[in-house]
Design a protein around this motif. Structure first.
Motif, short mmCIF file in Angstrom:
data_model
loop_
_atom_site.label_atom_id
_atom_site.label_comp_id
_atom_site.label_asym_id
_atom_site.label_seq_id
_atom_site.Cartn_x
_atom_site.Cartn_y
_atom_site.Cartn_z
N TRP A 158 32.44 14.86 -9.67
CA TRP A 158 33.52 13.82 -10.17
C TRP A 158 32.76 12.28 -9.80
CZ3 TRP A 158 36.43 10.07 -8.48
CH2 TRP A 158 36.63 10.47 -7.40
N ARG A 159 32.70 11.94 -9.36
CA ARG A 159 32.02 10.88 -8.15
C ARG A 159 31.42 10.64 -8.96
NH1 ARG A 159 34.83 7.76 -4.81
NH2 ARG A 159 36.32 9.51 -3.77
N THR A 160 30.02 11.37 -9.15
CA THR A 160 28.47 11.20 -9.56
C THR A 160 28.77 10.37 -10.96
OG1 THR A 160 27.93 12.11 -7.32
CG2 THR A 160 26.21 11.97 -9.58
N LEU A 161 29.76 11.98 -11.44
CA LEU A 161 29.59 11.27 -13.01
C LEU A 161 30.05 9.97 -13.54
CD1 LEU A 161 30.59 15.43 -13.59
CD2 LEU A 161 28.42 14.46 -13.74
N ASP A 162 31.07 9.73 -12.79
CA ASP A 162 32.11 8.65 -13.34
C ASP A 162 31.29 7.97 -12.68
OD1 ASP A 162 34.94 7.42 -13.61
OD2 ASP A 162 34.63 6.64 -11.82
N GLU A 163 30.29 7.61 -11.64
CA GLU A 163 29.40 5.86 -11.24
C GLU A 163 28.67 5.67 -12.52
OE1 GLU A 163 28.30 6.79 -7.26
OE2 GLU A 163 29.98 5.81 -6.62
N GLY A 164 27.83 7.82 -12.94
CA GLY A 164 26.49 7.32 -13.43
C GLY A 164 27.34 7.12 -15.02
N ALA A 165 28.53 7.27 -15.68
CA ALA A 165 28.85 6.53 -16.81
C ALA A 165 29.44 5.05 -16.33
CB ALA A 165 30.81 7.11 -16.90
N ALA A 166 29.76 4.70 -15.36
CA ALA A 166 30.13 3.26 -15.08
C ALA A 166 28.63 2.77 -15.39
CB ALA A 166 30.32 3.06 -13.49
N SER A 167 27.60 2.95 -14.85
CA SER A 167 26.19 1.82 -14.73
C SER A 167 25.50 1.94 -16.42
CB SER A 167 25.22 3.19 -14.02
OG SER A 167 24.63 4.64 -14.63
N LEU A 168 26.42 3.43 -17.12
CA LEU A 168 26.01 2.64 -18.73
C LEU A 168 27.01 1.42 -19.25
CD1 LEU A 168 24.92 6.44 -19.39
CD2 LEU A 168 23.50 4.31 -18.71
N GLY A 169 27.82 1.18 -19.03
CA GLY A 169 28.88 -0.54 -18.85
C GLY A 169 29.86 0.60 -19.20
N SER A 170 30.39 1.79 -19.06
CA SER A 170 31.72 2.42 -19.54
C SER A 170 32.40 2.19 -19.20
CB SER A 170 31.46 4.20 -19.67
OG SER A 170 32.59 4.74 -19.94
N PRO A 171 33.87 1.46 -19.56
CA PRO A 171 35.20 1.05 -19.17
C PRO A 171 35.66 1.68 -18.36
CG PRO A 171 35.63 0.91 -21.57
CD PRO A 171 33.86 1.10 -21.40
N ALA A 172 36.67 1.68 -16.65
CA ALA A 172 37.10 2.53 -16.57
C ALA A 172 38.14 4.04 -17.54
CB ALA A 172 38.36 2.65 -15.76
#
Length: 264
Positions: A158-172
């Motif tokens: 889940w951490r990789t998925l979360d970081e990938g989405a965060a790198s695209l500018g998605s808020p928490a």
């Protein structure tokens, strides 16, 4: 040959155990449909006992459904984000919180109900409302929802998925809704099934917490066994099964569809 013998023995043992568990239920259903259980089939069959149960206890059936659905809604709102927060935080603090949340499962239901009454017994309107029973059910079932979600989170990256989405500018909050929730859906479905079944069938906690106006189906079932004739009590069991089994089948179907979507 030896493997075939072992497989056959396993099937036979499983069938005998299943029969051992089903026979009492089937006899109870049979008793609820007979005119007179002592006389047996010769007395004939009737639905009069079921009609009497519905006339006397239909409010407990609907109340049990309402309590179960409210319990499920609250455990979803609290348990799913809570499980994600604990896994994300990690460390001793998260483990300590998880142990505290799990504590109501280890404590006897009567003790938990007594603690609730001692704490909130003075709040008259709350104490006499269905919400009071719902809160008790949430305390009892929340650990099962959280553990189901945590178990799924522990199996995915889940951490990789979360970081990938965060790198695209998605808020928490968007990452949680669009990334985390779809990936933990199997755990949510499994937790929902557990919460519903536990809430509908819960007796010890509810028996201590209920009032005459907040009686649920298991409490009414106990009353019927204690104060009514055998046929009416057995008919109550039949009503309980008719209510619970379709609900469980429905949740299982949802779980199956969820697994197929996840696999695809």
């Amino acid at each position: 040959m030896r493997r075939q013998w072992t497989t056959t023995a396993g099937i036979v043992i499983t069938a005998l155990l299943t029969l051992f568990l089903l026979v009492p239920v089937l006899l109870s259903v049979y008793a609820g449909l007979t005119v007179n259980y002592a006389r047996g089939i010769s007395a004939g069959f009737t639905l009069d006992w079921v009609k009497q149960v519905w006339a006397l206890y239909s409010d407990t059936v609907w109340r049990s459904l309402v309590v179960a659905l409210m319990t499920l809604a609250l455990t979803l709102l609290i348990g799913v984000p809570g499980a994600y927060a604990l896994v994300r935080r990690g460390g001793r603090f998260a483990r300590a919180v998880e142990e505290i949340v799990t504590l109501p499962v280890a404590v006897p239901g009567l003790a938990l109900a007594l603690a609730m009454i001692l704490t909130y017994g003075g709040a008259g309107s709350f104490r006499q409302s269905t919400l009071f029973v719902v809160v008790g059910h949430v305390l009892f079932t929340l650990p099962f929802m959280m553990r189901s979600v945590i178990a799924v989170l522990d199996t995915i990256d889940w951490r990789t998925l979360d970081e990938g989405a965060a790198s695209l500018g998605s808020p928490a909050w968007r990452r949680f809704l669009d990334v985390i929730l779809p990936n933990v859906r199997p755990g949510i479905v499994a937790g929902s099934l557990t919460v519903l079944t536990l809430s509908i069938g819960e007796f010890n906690l509810t028996w201590m917490m209920h009032t005459p106006m907040t009686k649920t189906l298991p409490v009414g079932l106990a009353d019927a066994y204690a104060s009514m004739r055998l046929e009416i009590a057995s008919a109550y069991t039949l009503v309980f099964l008719v209510m619970v089994i379709p609900l469980l089948i429905g949740v299982q179907l949802v779980a199956g569809l969820t697994e197929k979507r996840t696999a695809s």
